[in-house]
Scaffold this motif. Structure first.
Motif, short mmCIF file in Angstrom:
data_model
loop_
_atom_site.label_atom_id
_atom_site.label_comp_id
_atom_site.label_asym_id
_atom_site.label_seq_id
_atom_site.Cartn_x
_atom_site.Cartn_y
_atom_site.Cartn_z
N TYR A 117 0.91 -1.27 0.02
CA TYR A 117 -0.13 0.27 0.37
C TYR A 117 0.89 1.05 -0.26
O TYR A 117 0.24 2.42 -0.05
CB TYR A 117 -0.87 -0.24 0.71
N HIS A 121 -0.46 6.13 -2.98
CA HIS A 121 -0.34 7.78 -2.53
C HIS A 121 0.34 8.68 -4.15
O HIS A 121 -0.10 10.05 -4.46
CB HIS A 121 0.00 8.13 -2.09
N ASP A 158 -9.34 8.04 -8.09
CA ASP A 158 -8.26 8.91 -6.59
C ASP A 158 -9.53 8.34 -5.63
O ASP A 158 -11.16 8.74 -5.99
CB ASP A 158 -8.08 10.06 -6.95
N HIS A 161 -8.44 9.44 1.07
CA HIS A 161 -7.75 8.05 2.47
C HIS A 161 -7.84 8.39 3.10
O HIS A 161 -7.57 7.59 3.95
CB HIS A 161 -6.19 7.84 1.37
N THR A 165 -4.66 12.59 -0.22
CA THR A 165 -4.93 11.28 -1.79
C THR A 165 -4.63 10.29 -1.70
O THR A 165 -3.61 9.91 -1.97
CB THR A 165 -5.28 12.54 -2.87
N ALA A 166 -5.30 9.08 -1.91
CA ALA A 166 -4.88 8.28 -2.61
C ALA A 166 -5.66 7.17 -4.50
O ALA A 166 -6.27 7.98 -4.13
CB ALA A 166 -4.98 6.53 -1.76
N ARG A 168 -6.73 3.91 -6.68
CA ARG A 168 -7.29 2.75 -6.65
C ARG A 168 -6.76 2.17 -8.62
O ARG A 168 -7.36 2.77 -9.39
CB ARG A 168 -8.85 2.29 -6.26
N ARG A 198 -11.61 0.00 4.54
CA ARG A 198 -12.40 0.52 3.25
C ARG A 198 -13.43 -0.10 2.30
O ARG A 198 -12.94 -1.34 2.55
CB ARG A 198 -11.52 1.55 2.93
#
Length: 211
Positions: A117, A121, A158, A161, A165-166, A168, A198
């Motif tokens: 993970y 970002h 986006d 998170h 901001t993250a 997928r 999440r």
């Protein structure tokens, strides 16, 4: 050392600010995740012949887990506060402040890279150089394991998170980026989110640097 990009500074600052809370929240996250532990165990078996680094290691809980599985593993993270916490919690292990797009490691010096993970970002256009760097530090035949949030459609998405901001990723697109950098796919897994996570499908990709 070159000045870090603005999104790297923002990511480091955001995780510095929440490091203590994040470490407490994530401390036991693998306990109820048998599929994740199985994939990490497979990675450990493949990479146990030499040194391994987790990039974006946070407070060090996955580094510690893989060390218990027999890996010669250390951790790197952008956040100095996260690294301080990791060193305090696991003083027997090695942790360094650094960026995964410019690792202070010799070419071909690793047998494994774990990105659990930690690429989530990175803005999509900025991600290909990270795979180039992973390829550089891995020895031929070395393994890369990615953990990420999977996009269920055909586009990178986006999301908030809560830390910063993250993104997928469609699993095929992330695999294609790795192949373009010189990796071949070994295996993949997706699983549905557990209670408290999440509400996104989770993805895992195991890649090998081509000989």
């Amino acid at each position: 050392m070159t000045e870090p990009s603005s999104y790297l500074r923002a990511t480091a600052d955001a995780y510095d600010a929440v490091a203590v809370l994040y470490a407490e929240f994530a401390r036991d996250e693998l306990d109820g995740q048998p599929l994740d532990r199985a994939f990490l165990a497979a990675f450990a078996e493949l990479a146990r012949t030499g040194p391994v680094v987790e990039v974006g290691c946070g407070p060090g809980r996955v580094v510690a887990h893989l060390h218990r599985l027999g890996l010669d593993i250390s951790g790197v993270d952008l956040s100095p506060v996260m690294i301080d916490l990791a060193r305090e919690t696991y003083p027997e292990l090695r942790f360094e402040v650094g960026s995964m797009d410019a690792l202070d490691l010799a070419d071909g010096s690793l047998h494994g890279v774990l990105s659990w993970y930690s690429v989530i970002h990175t803005p999509p256009k900025e991600l290909p150089p990270y795979f180039t760097e992973f390829h550089r530090v891995l020895a031929p035949g070395g393994h890369l394991l990615l953990g990420f949030f999977e996009a269920e459609g055909e586009q990178v998405t986006d999301f908030d998170h809560k830390v910063v901001t993250a993104y997928r990723w469609p699993i095929d697109d992330l695999a294609a980026l790795a192949r373009a950098a010189g990796f071949v796919e070994v295996g993949r897994m997706t699983r549905e989110p557990h209670e408290g996570e999440r509400p996104f499908r989770q993805g895992r990709l195991l890649m090998r640097r081509a000989e």
